[in-house]
Design an enzyme around this catalytic site. Structure first.
Site, short mmCIF file in Angstrom:
data_model
loop_
_atom_site.label_atom_id
_atom_site.label_comp_id
_atom_site.label_asym_id
_atom_site.label_seq_id
_atom_site.Cartn_x
_atom_site.Cartn_y
_atom_site.Cartn_z
N ASP A 81 -10.86 -4.40 5.66
CA ASP A 81 -11.42 -3.84 6.89
C ASP A 81 -10.38 -3.88 8.01
O ASP A 81 -10.29 -2.94 8.82
CB ASP A 81 -12.66 -4.63 7.31
CG ASP A 81 -13.69 -4.72 6.20
OD1 ASP A 81 -13.80 -3.74 5.42
OD2 ASP A 81 -14.37 -5.75 6.10
N ALA A 89 0.84 -1.20 0.00
CA ALA A 89 0.00 0.00 0.00
C ALA A 89 0.87 1.24 0.00
O ALA A 89 2.06 1.20 0.31
CB ALA A 89 -0.92 0.01 1.23
#
Length: 315
Positions: A264, A233
């Site tokens: 999540d 990321a």
């Protein structure tokens, strides 16, 4: 107990397949608690940041099972509403051989589409510094109004607002409505987590994930996390925030069982990291570790890691 974070959104039943393959080829499914905001709430509790969670489920066996599951994971049921006139949402999950998944929703008029504005009053909101929501409750009328109303009031009261679009095309009337509603919501958002694909479908542009994230910042967010699956990321934060700068992390290499709920878990890790005053790079690494650890067991909520498990994973 003090709850600094308020999370609002859907809780539903995930039916997980006994084997990979298309849904018409799967003969057995196993019931598990799920729903992106519910997963974030439980993940934060596992990371020792127990939030307040506002949700609505049916006053039916599935809804009561979900209420009890949330309590078993350490959340209060004070704002877990049981709707006597609507059923609980269901989602059937299918996997390919890599663990990636698709969803088939049964959510027409279900309880989580019937959240009502004003149920979180000003006194409750004043006790929270952070509010998090997802995109699913924006897809339908009453819950859309309730979610937008909560975001607007949270912004007016100086709360930090985080948001995950959690794109589910089949829940929206059309792409234009999705783009318009979510982009309107972004005007109230401080911290955004999304994939590059989600940002592109919202109309943001760029040659790299960082460039797309910076374009998304023009819509409102001051911190943007872009998740890239097995490639890790990146994160970009505006100079006006305590986390100013850019960061990237290559991710980890877990033995993947099921990716349901990994995003999540990443969100919970990002919220926890920022709440703990970690810098952007530390927060990103921690969020990646939480997300990766969540893929090593089946299910969403049931696979969410404890802080000790995340620390072991990082080591």
């Amino acid at each position: 107990m003090s709850h600094d974070v308020l999370i609002a959104g859907e809780t539903l039943i995930d039916f997980l397949p006994a084997a990979s393959g298309p849904i018409d080829a799967v003969e057995e499914f196993e019931r598990r608690p799920g729903g992106a905001p519910a997963n974030v709430a439980v993940a934060l509790a596992r990371l020792e940041h127990t939030p307040t969670f506002w949700t609505r489920v049916g006053d039916d066996p599935f809804g009561r099972y979900l209420r009890d599951a949330l309590c078993d994971h350490g959340l209060s049921d004070r704002y877990v509403e049981l709707d006597p006139d609507a059923k609980t949402s269901l989602a059937f999950v299918t996997h390919d051989e890599t663990g990636d998944r698709e969803f088939s929703f049964y959510r027409d008029g279900t309880a989580d589409t019937r959240l009502e504005p004003g149920r979180i009053d000003d006194d409750v909101l004043a006790d929270h510094e952070w509010v998090h929501v997802g995109g699913v409750t924006l897809s339908s009328g009453r819950s859309r109004a309730a979610t937008l109303e909560l975001l607007e009031r949270a912004t007016e009261r100086g709360c930090t607002v985080s948001f995950d679009p959690n794109e589910r095309p089949e829940l929206w009337a059309d792409d234009d409505t999705y783009r318009r509603v979510v982009r309107d919501a972004l005007a109230t958002v401080d911290v955004l987590k999304a994939t590059a694909g989600e940002l592109e479908r919202l109309g943001f542009e760029g040659d790299t994930a960082e460039a797309i994230a910076r374009d998304a910042m023009t819509a409102g967010p001051s911190v943007v996390f872009v998740t890239r699956g097995s490639e890790g990321a990146i994160a970009v934060a505006d100079d006006g925030t305590p986390w100013a700068g850019t960061a990237s992390h290559p991710g980890y290499e877990p033995d993947v069982v099921d990716t349901t709920g990994a995003g999540d878990a990443f969100v919970a890790g990002a919220i926890a990291g920022l709440r703990e005053d970690r810098d952007l790079a530390e927060t990103l690494a921690f969020a990646n570790a939480v997300g990766a650890a969540a893929t090593t067991a089946a299910g969403a909520m049931t696979a969410l890691p404890t802080r000790a498990a995340v620390t072991s994973f990082e080591d």
